[in-house]
Design a protein around this motif. Sequence first.
Motif, PDB file in Angstrom:
ATOM      1  N   SER A  56       0.774  -1.111  -0.088  1.00  0.00           N
ATOM      2  CA  SER A  56      -0.055   0.102  -0.048  1.00  0.00           C
ATOM      3  C   SER A  56       0.927   1.296   0.013  1.00  0.00           C
ATOM      4  CB  SER A  56      -0.941  -0.148   1.239  1.00  0.00           C
ATOM      5  OG  SER A  56      -0.130   0.043   2.323  1.00  0.00           O
ATOM      6  N   LEU A  57       2.151   1.047  -0.004  1.00  0.00           N
ATOM      7  CA  LEU A  57       2.919   2.160   0.132  1.00  0.00           C
ATOM      8  C   LEU A  57       2.880   3.088  -1.066  1.00  0.00           C
ATOM      9  CD1 LEU A  57       6.282   0.946   1.640  1.00  0.00           C
ATOM     10  CD2 LEU A  57       4.756   2.587   2.690  1.00  0.00           C
ATOM     11  N   GLU A  58       2.609   4.602  -1.145  1.00  0.00           N
ATOM     12  CA  GLU A  58       2.607   5.342  -2.393  1.00  0.00           C
ATOM     13  C   GLU A  58       3.928   5.702  -2.876  1.00  0.00           C
ATOM     14  OE1 GLU A  58       0.145   8.473  -1.377  1.00  0.00           O
ATOM     15  OE2 GLU A  58      -1.341   7.350  -0.611  1.00  0.00           O
ATOM     16  N   SER A  59       4.973   5.367  -2.199  1.00  0.00           N
ATOM     17  CA  SER A  59       6.391   5.741  -2.609  1.00  0.00           C
ATOM     18  C   SER A  59       6.890   4.967  -3.705  1.00  0.00           C
ATOM     19  CB  SER A  59       7.337   5.966  -1.344  1.00  0.00           C
ATOM     20  OG  SER A  59       7.434   4.778  -0.880  1.00  0.00           O
ATOM     21  N   LEU A  60       6.381   3.737  -4.017  1.00  0.00           N
ATOM     22  CA  LEU A  60       6.765   2.682  -4.523  1.00  0.00           C
ATOM     23  C   LEU A  60       6.284   2.753  -6.216  1.00  0.00           C
ATOM     24  CD1 LEU A  60       6.287  -0.720  -2.544  1.00  0.00           C
ATOM     25  CD2 LEU A  60       8.378   0.749  -3.033  1.00  0.00           C
ATOM     26  N   SER A  61       7.151   2.577  -7.060  1.00  0.00           N
ATOM     27  CA  SER A  61       6.757   2.433  -8.345  1.00  0.00           C
ATOM     28  C   SER A  61       5.944   1.273  -8.912  1.00  0.00           C
ATOM     29  CB  SER A  61       8.117   2.649  -9.425  1.00  0.00           C
ATOM     30  OG  SER A  61       8.729   1.393  -9.115  1.00  0.00           O
ATOM     31  N   PRO A  62       4.963   1.221  -9.844  1.00  0.00           N
ATOM     32  CA  PRO A  62       4.219   0.032 -10.274  1.00  0.00           C
ATOM     33  C   PRO A  62       5.056  -1.198 -10.392  1.00  0.00           C
ATOM     34  CG  PRO A  62       3.921   1.981 -11.669  1.00  0.00           C
ATOM     35  CD  PRO A  62       4.923   2.349 -10.654  1.00  0.00           C
ATOM     36  N   GLU A  63       6.333  -1.046 -11.006  1.00  0.00           N
ATOM     37  CA  GLU A  63       7.104  -2.281 -11.103  1.00  0.00           C
ATOM     38  C   GLU A  63       7.442  -2.969  -9.774  1.00  0.00           C
ATOM     39  OE1 GLU A  63       8.379   0.650 -12.602  1.00  0.00           O
ATOM     40  OE2 GLU A  63       7.204   0.394 -14.356  1.00  0.00           O
ATOM     41  N   GLN A  64       7.747  -2.065  -8.948  1.00  0.00           N
ATOM     42  CA  GLN A  64       8.406  -2.469  -7.523  1.00  0.00           C
ATOM     43  C   GLN A  64       7.089  -3.113  -6.956  1.00  0.00           C
ATOM     44  OE1 GLN A  64       9.933   1.154  -6.204  1.00  0.00           O
ATOM     45  NE2 GLN A  64      11.933   0.290  -5.894  1.00  0.00           N
ATOM     46  N   ARG A  65       5.982  -2.590  -6.913  1.00  0.00           N
ATOM     47  CA  ARG A  65       4.596  -3.008  -6.314  1.00  0.00           C
ATOM     48  C   ARG A  65       4.401  -4.411  -6.642  1.00  0.00           C
ATOM     49  NH1 ARG A  65       1.681   1.281  -6.577  1.00  0.00           N
ATOM     50  NH2 ARG A  65       2.045   2.110  -4.587  1.00  0.00           N
ATOM     51  N   GLN A  66       4.469  -4.471  -8.047  1.00  0.00           N
ATOM     52  CA  GLN A  66       4.384  -5.854  -8.964  1.00  0.00           C
ATOM     53  C   GLN A  66       5.079  -7.063  -7.993  1.00  0.00           C
ATOM     54  OE1 GLN A  66       1.746  -5.999 -10.946  1.00  0.00           O
ATOM     55  NE2 GLN A  66       2.230  -8.474 -10.665  1.00  0.00           N
ATOM     56  N   LEU A  67       6.325  -6.479  -8.015  1.00  0.00           N
ATOM     57  CA  LEU A  67       7.399  -7.569  -7.579  1.00  0.00           C
ATOM     58  C   LEU A  67       7.026  -7.942  -6.127  1.00  0.00           C
ATOM     59  CD1 LEU A  67      10.801  -6.084  -8.460  1.00  0.00           C
ATOM     60  CD2 LEU A  67      10.001  -8.187  -9.371  1.00  0.00           C
ATOM     61  N   TYR A  68       6.400  -6.795  -5.167  1.00  0.00           N
ATOM     62  CA  TYR A  68       6.105  -7.357  -3.839  1.00  0.00           C
ATOM     63  C   TYR A  68       4.892  -8.233  -3.862  1.00  0.00           C
ATOM     64  CZ  TYR A  68       9.210  -4.256  -1.279  1.00  0.00           C
ATOM     65  OH  TYR A  68      10.265  -3.529  -0.679  1.00  0.00           O
ATOM     66  N   GLU A  69       3.882  -7.975  -4.750  1.00  0.00           N
ATOM     67  CA  GLU A  69       2.727  -8.671  -5.018  1.00  0.00           C
ATOM     68  C   GLU A  69       2.949 -10.165  -5.449  1.00  0.00           C
ATOM     69  OE1 GLU A  69       0.082  -6.573  -7.593  1.00  0.00           O
ATOM     70  OE2 GLU A  69      -0.235  -5.029  -6.035  1.00  0.00           O
ATOM     71  N   ASP A  70       3.882 -10.419  -6.201  1.00  0.00           N
ATOM     72  CA  ASP A  70       4.265 -11.656  -6.651  1.00  0.00           C
ATOM     73  C   ASP A  70       4.988 -12.475  -5.622  1.00  0.00           C
ATOM     74  OD1 ASP A  70       3.519 -10.828  -9.211  1.00  0.00           O
ATOM     75  OD2 ASP A  70       5.632 -10.468 -10.034  1.00  0.00           O
ATOM     76  N   LEU A  71       5.763 -11.719  -4.974  1.00  0.00           N
ATOM     77  CA  LEU A  71       6.377 -12.418  -3.561  1.00  0.00           C
ATOM     78  C   LEU A  71       5.497 -12.942  -2.756  1.00  0.00           C
ATOM     79  CD1 LEU A  71       9.254 -13.237  -2.688  1.00  0.00           C
ATOM     80  CD2 LEU A  71       9.375 -11.070  -1.446  1.00  0.00           C
ATOM     81  N   ALA A  72       4.473 -12.091  -2.382  1.00  0.00           N
ATOM     82  CA  ALA A  72       3.225 -12.474  -1.551  1.00  0.00           C
ATOM     83  C   ALA A  72       2.549 -13.473  -1.902  1.00  0.00           C
ATOM     84  CB  ALA A  72       2.251 -11.036  -1.353  1.00  0.00           C
ATOM     85  N   LEU A  73       2.385 -13.637  -3.118  1.00  0.00           N
ATOM     86  CA  LEU A  73       1.519 -14.811  -4.025  1.00  0.00           C
ATOM     87  C   LEU A  73       2.363 -16.048  -3.664  1.00  0.00           C
ATOM     88  CD1 LEU A  73      -1.118 -14.802  -5.427  1.00  0.00           C
ATOM     89  CD2 LEU A  73       0.314 -14.864  -7.449  1.00  0.00           C
ATOM     90  N   GLU A  74       3.500 -15.810  -3.984  1.00  0.00           N
ATOM     91  CA  GLU A  74       4.504 -17.112  -3.794  1.00  0.00           C
ATOM     92  C   GLU A  74       4.411 -17.634  -2.315  1.00  0.00           C
ATOM     93  OE1 GLU A  74       9.107 -18.048  -4.937  1.00  0.00           O
ATOM     94  OE2 GLU A  74       8.092 -16.408  -5.869  1.00  0.00           O
ATOM     95  N   ILE A  75       4.671 -16.807  -1.596  1.00  0.00           N
ATOM     96  CA  ILE A  75       4.645 -17.155  -0.068  1.00  0.00           C
ATOM     97  C   ILE A  75       3.301 -17.798   0.456  1.00  0.00           C
ATOM     98  CG2 ILE A  75       4.948 -16.647   2.485  1.00  0.00           C
ATOM     99  CD1 ILE A  75       6.864 -14.483   1.218  1.00  0.00           C
ATOM    100  N   PHE A  76       2.199 -16.698   0.057  1.00  0.00           N
ATOM    101  CA  PHE A  76       0.969 -17.265   0.960  1.00  0.00           C
ATOM    102  C   PHE A  76       0.226 -18.206  -0.014  1.00  0.00           C
ATOM    103  CE2 PHE A  76       1.912 -12.970   2.703  1.00  0.00           C
ATOM    104  CZ  PHE A  76       2.136 -13.404   3.943  1.00  0.00           C
TER     105      PHE A  76
END
Length: 1171
Positions: free
Chosen positions: A1083-1103
């Motif tokens: 939810s951080l606004e300081s991130l760029s779309p690419e970085q946010r996408q990376l976090y989402e992918d990693l979360a998906l992988e873990i959870f």
Amino acid sequence: MFIYLSKKIAIPNNIRLKCVSWNKDQGFIACGGDEGLLKVLKLETQTDDAKLKGLAAPSNLSMNQTLEGHSGAVQVVTWNEQYQKLTTSDQNGLIIVWMLYKGCWYEEMINNRNKSVVRSMSWNADGQKICIVYEDGAVIVGSVDGNRIWGKELKGIQLAHVAWSPDSKILLFGMANGEIHIYDNQGNFIMKMTVSCLHNVTGAISIAGIHWYAGSEGYVEPDCPCLAICFDNGRCQVMRYESDESPVFIDTQMNVASIQWNQCGSVLAVAGSLRGMEKEVNVVQFYTPFGEHLRTLKVPGKQMTEVAWEGGGLRIGLAVDSYIYFANIRPDYKWGYCSNTVVYAYTKPDRLEYCVVFWDTKNNEKFVKYVKSLMSITTSGDFCILATKADDTHPQYVLVLCNSIGTPLDSKYIDIDPLFVTMTKTHVIAASKEAFYTWQYRVAKKLTAMEINQVSRTRKEGRERVYHIDDSPSGTTEGPLDFAKAFTATRDPICCITATDKTLIVGRESGTIHKYSLPNVALVQKYSLNYRAYQLSLNCTSSRLAIIDISGVLTFLDLEVRSSSDDGSGSQAGTGDPSKFERKDVWDMLWANDNPDLFAMMEKTRMYVFRNLDPEEPIQTSGYICNFEDLEIKSVLLDEIMKDPERPNKDYLINFEIRSLRDSRALIEKVGIEDASQFIEDNPHPRLWRLLAEAALQKLDLKTAEQAFVRCKDYQGIEFVKSLGNLQSEAMKQAEVAAYFGRFEEAERMYLDMDRRDLAISLRIKLGDWFRVLQLLKTGSGDCDDALLEQAYNAIGDYFADRQKWVNAVQYYLQGRNQERLAECYYMLEDYDGLERLASSLPENHKLLPDIGQMFVTVGMCEQTVNAYLKCNQPKAAVDACVHLNQWNKAVELAKNHNMKEINSLLAKYASHLLEKNKPLEAVELYRKAHHFLEAAKLMFKIADEEAKRRTRPLRVKKLYVLAALLVENYHSQVKTSQHNKAKGKTSEATSALAGLLEEDATSSDNRMVDSAWRGAEAYHFFLLAQRQLYEGYMVKAMKTALHLRDYEDIIPVVEIYSLLAICSSANRAFSTCSRAFIKLESLESLSPEQRQLYEDLALEIFTKHSPKNNHMSGLDNAPEGAEGKLPTCIVTGWTISEYQFWMCSVCKHCALENEIGSHNFCPLCHSSLA
């Protein structure tokens, strides 16, 4: 210059001379002639009389050797001065080299080609090589030891002359047909020389001489012509170098036999006979290197063959028929005399400038000044004028006014060529051929350098004037200075000038003499003479003019009609008739400064003194007259000085007393005071009356002494005689007279014999001989005057201090109790302990203390400085000194103790200065030393924040935050102690603590910073701790510590906090916490779309693999609350402390579990010692 024949030596058997050569170094004269004649002569001046030096001394032949060896007429003789060799050649082509052995000349080498005759031989400048040229074109170059270097046959050419260039790189060959060829020193032809002086000449011509001056004694001016080439028809050209396209042309209008430069290249002698006369007249003409004619010397006899200069340039030898004639030369030295100083100029081979020496004859000191393109030196009174060329590019000239030690006082640029310069006490007059310029100079007696500059800037109207010689100025002040009119040509050029304070005399070539009045120049009268003046001189009343003409004849002209004396008996006849007066061979004359009828003149080598045109018996001397006053003539032997101009000798300055002074002295000594007084009455002069007064004083004839002092207007003398009359004892009178005449030892002895030690002491005090004063004070019986003793000690201390002998000075100043000079001496000796002792021994508020404080400041001794300033009650100065020495804590402490306000502004200024220079840590240190902890802390926090933003190593950032927080703690304790001190004894501690807090609240605008001083340090402490625990494998601890970081989102970037938390919680398998961390990251606004996408992918992988639930005890997320709010956190482990007993740091007030802190020696957060 002036020249006259002085001696004649006949050659035996009337053998005609062909050649003569004068050895410049050793003074040998070689002459060759018909029938194989070859002689070596030497003129020696033997004299025991110190005054008879130079030309005045009798000269006898000390050597007269005939050299046997030649059979035919000797045609060429040439000297090698460096190696003392003589090379000669005769008409049969035989060459002999002679050497000097035990005072006689012997053959060393012989050479004969048996083919042709030698026309010319020349040694090069260093005497290493000789070039010999034969009539048939053969050239041989040999070395000084007789080896042949090279030889060459120049086909079809008849050679007549040869010359080396000064640097020995070029040879000039003169041909029989008048051509000159230039070769290099290996015998290779370079070019033909352009001979421009033979323009429109017809008929056969031959070369009379080639002489290239080698520059051995320097040049008259930079770029001076030095190569002279002369033809038998009298045409001559003087060149700067062998291919000079603009040589100086001279047409001598005579048949030339020989030419030669003098020893310093300033005069060229051209010998031969005048053309167009019924009978031939032998003459020698003298020219400057620029072609100006100086003098003509007529020589008796039929045929002159050669001319040779003496090494000193004071004599010239001439081969005429079977005689050698010698002529003496009085050179025009550049010199002058002002206030006991002889000023003279000479050239050096290694410098382009003239070396001008100011030789103070009184103290025998000399001051040297280098002047470029010097033209003349003129002196008057205490000053001298140096006339110089400004520079080559612009034809301007400079007149520089100097004092008697050569310091320039003023200068003027003028556009006319100052060929003739004269000066009076107020004016300088410079004349070219067409015009003259007057400058009324000012001399600042007591002006500073700045004021002198201003005086010279304000060019007053009328201080400088220019007049054309054909104008008739009326004396009214004309418009501004205008040199334009000075360049109009005139038919009758100026040839000499002279001036006194009220009259200016200008002589012209036609014999006309103009008399102008001064200071406002008006033409008063014109006189016409039937000869051309060369030198003019006015007597002290401007009533009579002395004129020396071009041929050395002295005559007089009365400018004012002399009135007959009062008694009616015409005394005109008694003064001698000037119109009938005439003396020949005069080369110098000077009027007395104090008598219009008295003058001295130089005639050949004799000095005559004339009174009313009657001569006294002459004195043998060849000196130049400097000064004539008080019946004494000062004369300087410039010839001797110029032989070694760097070391002038007092013996070269001679004083002559004139006859009346000698007679009076003799009368007083031999006959008695009465007769002498009668003689002086008949021949009155102040100097003679003074002589009589002094003689009368010696005999204690006070009446005569007083009368004589009255006659010579000596007021001090009259007073002295009166005071002598009041003394009773004879011995006392004699002692006073002895002191008056400067016989101080004698006077002191007399005083002591009379038991008047006080008088002896006062005499020595007057003389400033304090060593003797001290001696006299100590030798006396009884107590001596303490004040006088101290004065003596201090005066001796001053004597040593003036000579920078500080150690000796200290001893005497200590005895003289002179604290001021003592301080100075200690400082100069760098004896700071002594200075400190002196400061502590001085009473409070002593006037010397500030000076001592200043001395300590200059060497950086802060404590001693402060003590000195405080002792004299100058705390402000003490604070300034501390600031100057960067001791801010001391400065602040002093400022506080003495309630000074301005220290804060000073601090702020200095701190801002440091920050401007980008030195923030130095500014922090400054504030810290000055105990301004809050400002220091502010700066420190700022630095820490900047470092954190730069993403520097976290440990460094933590250290910076800890330092900032410690500064805040220092501030707290400072406030507390100040409150405590204020409230001492009045109230309880609680009240004072409360007051402290209240004050802290009031003063601190930055509450957040003060209250949460440790937040930054805590944040980075836990950030580092969590990572350490993670890497060490304590997953639970790491996650707990990471959870604390959520309180510090304002300090550590949020991404870093939650990334760390996500890693720690996933490692701890607390996926619920991990999930929340990911939600926060996404939810951080300081991130760029690419970085946010990376976090989402990693979360998906873990959870997808793990459900978002904590496997262990939950509730870790929420920090437990205690009864009074939040529970403290252990800084060792990061756990929350729920026990009632725990450890707390005394510095940073942070807590830790007791069982955990046991293994630590330092607080983990602030690193203070636990002991």
